[in-house]
Design a protein around this motif. Structure first.
Motif, PDB file in Angstrom:
ATOM      1  N   CYS A 194       0.865  -1.174   0.000  1.00  0.00           N
ATOM      2  CA  CYS A 194       0.000   0.000   0.000  1.00  0.00           C
ATOM      3  C   CYS A 194       0.901   1.224   0.000  1.00  0.00           C
ATOM      4  O   CYS A 194       1.647   1.454   0.952  1.00  0.00           O
ATOM      5  N   CYS A 197      -0.042   3.774   2.851  1.00  0.00           N
ATOM      6  CA  CYS A 197       0.394   3.436   4.210  1.00  0.00           C
ATOM      7  C   CYS A 197       1.887   3.129   4.243  1.00  0.00           C
ATOM      8  O   CYS A 197       2.446   2.922   5.312  1.00  0.00           O
ATOM      9  N   HIS A 212      -6.886  -1.636   0.121  1.00  0.00           N
ATOM     10  CA  HIS A 212      -6.371  -1.951   1.449  1.00  0.00           C
ATOM     11  C   HIS A 212      -7.483  -1.732   2.471  1.00  0.00           C
ATOM     12  O   HIS A 212      -8.071  -0.658   2.502  1.00  0.00           O
ATOM     13  N   CYS A 215      -7.172   1.589   4.669  1.00  0.00           N
ATOM     14  CA  CYS A 215      -7.212   2.969   4.185  1.00  0.00           C
ATOM     15  C   CYS A 215      -8.012   3.146   2.894  1.00  0.00           C
ATOM     16  O   CYS A 215      -8.278   4.268   2.490  1.00  0.00           O
TER      17      CYS A 215
HETATM   18 ZN    ZN Z   1      -3.206   1.567   3.188  1.00  0.00          ZN
END
Ligand code: ZN
Length: 883
Positions: A194, A197, A212, A215
Motif C-alpha cells: 500500500c 500506508c 487496502h 485505508c
Molecule cells: Zn493503506
C-alpha cells in the motif's frame, strides 16, 4: 424516591473497585466459565456505542454465571499496536507509547463507567514489553517448528529427519532444506504494497475490490524480502476443526471458502525443445484430451527459458504491463483477455499433441503452480481466450441434449456442464476414457498419470502463506539478527523481550525500509567473535498480538513462562467469544492457526481456542437525505409532526438508517448517554434495541423508555412502604417465578431483549398490586442484577444486606407455582361466545355446570329458555345449547 443514578452508580463502581469484587481466583474446585470480548484497539476517539453492545452482553452472562456458581474469567485489554499512534508520532514527535497510554486510560475510564465486571488485575496491553516478550517467544516457536505431513501436526525442527541425499550435498543444502520446512521463513516474496500506508499488506487485508482494508487505497504488487508463515500446512486441520465449533455458519463458511480446499492432480507437460517440464494443477485431469494450449503467469520462473528469441520483445513488454495491474484487474471475468504467445510448445501427455504455451495475466502466480492447461471447449474464460487468439477448440464432453449441440461439437460454442467423454482416446499413449462418466474419468486418468510418473492426485488450498511483516515502527520487533555471513539467528529467550528503540524520526527511511533502520545503535550488533550483524527492521503485523491474547489473561503477570500449565488446563478453551463478524478470516483464522501450532507443541491443552462464537449486530443510526439522495448532517435537521426538514433550505428530508459517521454528526458517545440517563439505562437499552445479532438503529427515545422503566422500578422497590412482611400474593408469586425462569432462559440463550420485557411485566404487576414482600423484592433485585447491576446493588443494600449481591445464588424456580391449577373457559350459548370464567382444573363436571349456570352473566342468555345441553371440554370450551 427519586432515581439518582448519578449518585448510585459511581458509589457502586467505587465499591466494586475497592473490594476487588470481580477478581477471579483460580479456584479449581468450581466449574469454570471463560467469557471473552474481542479486545478493542484504543483509538483516540474513545468508545462509541457499538463497543458496549457486546461488552454488556458478555457482562450480563458473566454476572449471571457467577450467581449460578461458576468461576468466571471475564477480562479486558487493549490491542494497541497500530497505525494511528505512529502517524501521530510522525506529525508531532510524540512517542506512540505515550499516545497509546493516554488512549488506553480513556478507554478504561469509559468502560468502568458502564459498570462492566472485568477483573482489572488481568488487564493486558499488546504493546507492553512484558506482553510482547511472549509474542516474540511464540514467533520463535513458529520458526523452530515444521509440519509433519504424515502425522498432520507441527513438530520441533530438531526432530526433522534430513534425507541422505541432502546431507550428501553439504551443510548449506541441509540449512536450505530446514529453512524450507520452518513454519516461519524469510524470503523474497511477491507482496501487496500500500503506497499510501507505505507498508505491505496480508492477502486477508486486501478487499475484493483490490483496496487496502485499512485505508481504502488500491494496493500494488512488489517484490520484497519478508517474513512469511506457512499457514497452508494447517489448511486441512483448520477445515476439520470447524466441524465441532459452536460458531455462526456464516463465519465457518467464510473460513472454508478462504481456505479453499480442492482436489485434483498435478500434471507435468514436457516442454518441446527444452529438457524441462511445465507443471500444472488442475481439478479436472479428466479433460486433458481437450487441452489445446497452456498459460503461464507473467511471474512464472520458467518464462525466460520458455520464450523463444523472436518472441522475447513482445513477451517482455507484456510482463512489464502486467506488473502494473492489480490481481483483481487481472482476473476480472468481464475484462478483455490479453496474452502473448511464447513461441514455444508443450507436449500434451495424453495424446502427444503439441500445444502452444502462452503468457497471460489472468493466471496468477499465487494459486496452484502459476501455470494452467486450458480446455476452451468446456471453460468459458478459456473459450473466449481461444476465440480471441485463434486457438483450436476440441470438444471432449458430449452435450447430449443441448439445443446447440452441433455448434458445441464443432468448437463454436462452450459447454460447461457434464457429459460422457468423446474424442478422449489415443492409440499412441493407449489411454481411452471415451464413454465414461466424470468420477470414473478422473480416477482413470489420475491412475494413468501416476503409473507413468508424470502426475499425481493432489489436494490444493487457496490459502496462501501469511505475509507476516510490516515496514512499521509501532509493532513487535522480530527477535532476529541477520549476520554479515548470511546466517540468521534468533535472540536467546533470556534476552527477550527485544524492545523497540527510541526514535527521533518515525518516518520510514529513505529506502522504504521500516523506521527501525534509522536506529543505528539498536540496529547493529556484534557477536563475541567480532562478527557483525543487523537486526530485523520489519516489525510484526498488528494481528500478532491478538493471535494469542486470550491465553495471557489466564496468567497475565507470569514472568517466567507464558502461563502456568495448570491454569491453562483449567481455563481453556474460551467458552464464549463475542465480537464483530468482520474478523472472520483475519483474526479468527490467524489465532486458530497459532493455537493449533501451540497445541501440537504441547504448550496448550486444546486443539481449538474458542468453543462458541457469537457475532453481535452492528449498531446503526438514523440519518437524513434529500430527494436526490444527498446526505444531510443531523444538526441541520429538525422534526415537525413526525416529518423531517432541512433547517436552512426547508426541504423535506427522508429518514434513513446508516452507519454512524462523523460527517453525518450522528455518532453517539456512551459518556453522553451515561451523563443523561445513567449506565444502567445505557446497558439496558443496548440490550433492549433488538436481538443481539441483528443490525439496529440507535434511537434516543428508546433510551428514555428504559430509563423510565428503571425510574419506576426504583420508585417502587426503594420505597419501604411498598415492601411488607407476610405471605406473598398468589398472582405476584406465580409471575415472579415465571420471570425468574424466563430471565434465566433468555440469558442462557443470549436473548437479552425478551428477558428485559419479562422484568418490565413483573414490575407493572408489582406496582398494580401496590406492595410485595421483602423476599419478593430481594429476588427481583437478584434477577435484575445482571442487567442493571448498580440499581440492583442499591436495592439489595436498602434491604439491609451488607455484602455485594454479585455472588448471591440465582433464585430457584418453584415449579409448583408454575403449574396451572385453573383455566379461563370461554362460555358460549348456541355457539356464540358470551363471557369467560376462570375455574379450577380439578372441579367436577356437575359442579362446573352449576357454577356456570348460576353466574349472573349467564342469566341473560338462559332467561325464559330451556337448557338442552351442557357441553364441557376440559381446558378448552364450555358450550350451552338453549331453546
Ligand atoms: Zn493503506
Amino acid at each position: 424516591m427519586e432515581y439518582k443514578f448519578a449518585e448510585i452508580e459511581p458509589k457502586w463502581q467505587k465499591y466494586w473497585e475497592e473490594n476487588k469484587t470481580f477478581k477471579t481466583n483460580d479456584d479449581y474446585s468450581k466449574p469454570k466459565y471463560y467469557i471473552l470480548d474481542m479486545f478493542p484497539y484504543p483509538s483516540g476517539a474513545g468508545l462509541h456505542v457499538g463497543h458496549p453492545e457486546g461488552y454488556t452482553a458478555t457482562d450480563i452472562l458473566s454476572r449471571y454465571k457467577r450467581m449460578k456458581g461458576f468461576n468466571v474469567l471475564h477480562p479486558m485489554g487493549y490491542d494497541a499496536f497500530g497505525l494511528p499512534a505512529e502517524q501521530y508520532a510522525m506529525q508531532t514527535g510524540t512517542h506512540p507509547a505515550i499516545t497509546t497510554q493516554k488512549n488506553c486510560d480513556n478507554f478504561r475510564r469509559q468502560i468502568k463507567a458502564i459498570g462492566l465486571s472485568y477483573d482489572w488485575d488481568r488487564e493486558i496491553n499488546t504493546t507492553d514489553p512484558k506482553y510482547f516478550k511472549w509474542t516474540q517467544w511464540i514467533f520463535k516457536k513458529l520458526y523452530d517448528t515444521y509440519f509433519d505431513e504424515e502425522q498432520q501436526k507441527g513438530r520441533p525442527i530438531s526432530e526433522l529427519v534430513i534425507p541422505e541425499d541432502i546431507k550428501a550435498k553439504g551443510e548449506t543444502a541441509v540449512q536450505e532444506y530446514i529453512s524450507e520446512k520452518r513454519l516461519a521463513y524469510y524470503d523474497n516474496a511477491q507482496v501487496w504494497w500500500c503506497d499510501s500506508c507505505k507498508t505491505v499488506c496480508a492477502n486477508e487485508e486486501v478487499l475484493t475490490d483490490g483496496s487496502h482494508e485499512k485505508c481504502g487505497n488500491t494496493v500494488i504488487r512488489k517484490n520484497l524480502k519478508q517474513w512469511l508463515l506457512r499457514i497452508p500446512h494447517y489448511g486441512e486441520r483448520l477445515l476439520s476443526g470447524l466441524e465441532n465449533l459452536d460458531w455462526p455458519e456464516g463465519v465457518k463458511d467464510m473460513q472454508r471458502n478462504w481456505i479453499g480446499k480442492s482436489t485434483g492432480a498435478e500434471v507435468d507437460f514436457a516442454i518441446d525443445g527444452l529438457d524441462k517440464n511445465l507443471r500444472v494443477y488442475t481439478t479436472r485431469p479428466d479433460t486433458l484430451f481437450g487441452a489445446t494450449y497452456m498459460v503461464i503467469a507473467p511471474e512464472h520462473a520458467l518464462v525466460n527459458e520458455i520464450v523463444t528469441e523472436d518472441k522475447k520483445e513482445s513477451v517482455d513488454a507484456y510482463i512489464k504491463a502486467a506488473a502494473l495491474k492489480s490481481d483483481l484487474d487481472r482476473t476480472d471475468l468481464a475484462k478483455e483477455k490479453t496474452g502473448v504467445f511464447t513461441g514455444r510448445y508443450a507436449v500434451n501427455p495424453v495424446n502427444k499433441q503439441l500445444i502452444p504455451i502462452w503468457v497471460a495475466d489472468y493466471v496468477l502466480m499465487g494459486y496452484g503452480t502459476g501455470a494452467i492447461m486450458a480446455v476452451p471447449a468446456h471453460d468459458t474464460r478459456d473459450f473466449e481466450f481461444a476465440k480471441e487468439f485463434d486457438i483450436p477448440v476440441n470438444c471432449i464432453l458430449d452435450p447430449k441434449d443441448a439445443e446447440n449441440r452441433d455448434k458445441i461439437l464443432a468448437g463454436d460454442a462452450c459447454w460447461t456442464e457434464d457429459g460422457a467423454y468423446i474424442n478422449s482416446s489415443s492409440d499412441e499413449t493407449g489411454l481411452d476414457i471415451n464413454g465414461l462418466n466424470k468420477a470414473a474419468g478422473i480416477q482413470q486418468v489420475v491412475e494413468w498419470l501416476e503409473a507413468k510418473g508424470i502426475g499425481k492426485a493432489t489436494v490444493n488450498f487457496k490459502l496462501r502463506d501469511w505475509l507476516f511483516s510490516r515496514q512499521r515502527y509501532w509493532g513487535e520487533p522480530f527477535p532476529v539478527i541477520h549476520w554479515e555471513d548470511g546466517e540468521v539467528t534468533l535472540v536467546e529467550d533470556e534476552n527477550l523481550p527485544l524492545q523497540l528503540p527510541n526514535l527521533e524520526e518515525y518516518s520510514p527511511s529513505a529506502t522504504g525500509e521500516s523506521p527501525l533502520a534509522n536506529a543505528e545503535d539498536w540496529l547493529m550488533v556484534t557477536d563475541k567473535n567480532g562478527r557483525k550483524g543487523r537486526r530485523e527492521t520489519n516489525t510484526m503485523p498488528q494481528w500478532a498480538g491478538s493471535c494469542w491474547y486470550y491465553l495471557r489473561y489466564i496468567d497475565p503477570n507470569n514472568e517466567d513462562s507464558i502461563f502456568d500449565v495448570k491454569k491453562e488446563q483449567y481455563w481453556m478453551p474460551v467458552d464464549l467469544y463475542v465480537g464483530g463478524a468482520e474478523h472472520a478470516v483475519l483474526h479468527l483464522l490467524y489465532s486458530r492457526f497459532w493455537h493449533k501450532v501451540l497445541f501440537d507443541l504441547g504448550v496448550v491443552s486444546t486443539d481449538e481456542p474458542f468453543q462458541k462464537l457469537f457475532n453481535q449486530g452492528m449498531i446503526l443510526a438514523f440519518a437524513y437525505e434529500t430527494a436526490t439522495g444527498a446526505k444531510v448532517a443531523s444538526d441541520l435537521v429538525e422534526e415537525k409532526d413526525g416529518k423531517y426538514f432541512h433547517t436552512e433550505t426547508g426541504e423535506e428530508l427522508r429518514q434513513i438508517v446508516a452507519k454512524m459517521s462523523k460527517s453525518l454528526k450522528n455518532v453517539v458517545n456512551p459518556d453522553d448517554v451515561i451523563a443523561h440517563y445513567g449506565a444502567d439505562s445505557l446497558r439496558l437499552y443496548e440490550m433492549f434495541m433488538g436481538p443481539l445479532d441483528e443490525r439496529k438503529p440507535w434511537a434516543e427515545n428508546g433510551v428514555k423508555g428504559v430509563f423510565n422503566f428503571l425510574a419506576r422500578v426504583y420508585r417502587f422497590f426503594a420505597d419501604p412502604a411498598k415492601i411488607v412482611d407476610g405471605e406473598e400474593d398468589k398472582e405476584v408469586a406465580k409471575l415472579l417465578h415465571q420471570t425468574i425462569q424466563k430471565v434465566a432462559h433468555d440469558i442462557e440463550n443470549m436473548k437479552f431483549n425478551t428477558g428485559i420485557s419479562a422484568l418490565m411485566v413483573f414490575n407493572n404487576l408489582a406496582i398494580k398490586k401496590g406492595k410485595v414482600t421483602k423476599q419478593t423484592a430481594e429476588t427481583f433485585a437478584k434477577i435484575l442484577a445482571p442487567y442493571a447491576p448498580h440499581m440492583a446493588e442499591e436495592l439489595w443494600s436498602l434491604y439491609g444486606n451488607k455484602e455485594t449481591l454479585a455472588y448471591e445464588a440465582w433464585p430457584e424456580v418453584d415449579q409448583s407455582l408454575l403449574t396451572e391449577d385453573s383455566y379461563e373457559y370461554p362460555v358460549s350459548f348456541n355457539g356464540k361466545m358470551r363471557f369467560k370464567i376462570e375455574l379450577p382444573l380439578d372441579m367436577p363436571k356437575d359442579e362446573i355446570e352449576n357454577t356456570v349456570l348460576a353466574d349472573e352473566r349467564a342469566a341473560k342468555w338462559i332467561e325464559g329458555k330451556t337448557v338442552r345441553k351442557f357441553i364441557f371440554v376440559p381446558k378448552k370450551i364450555i358450550n350451552i345449547a338453549v331453546g
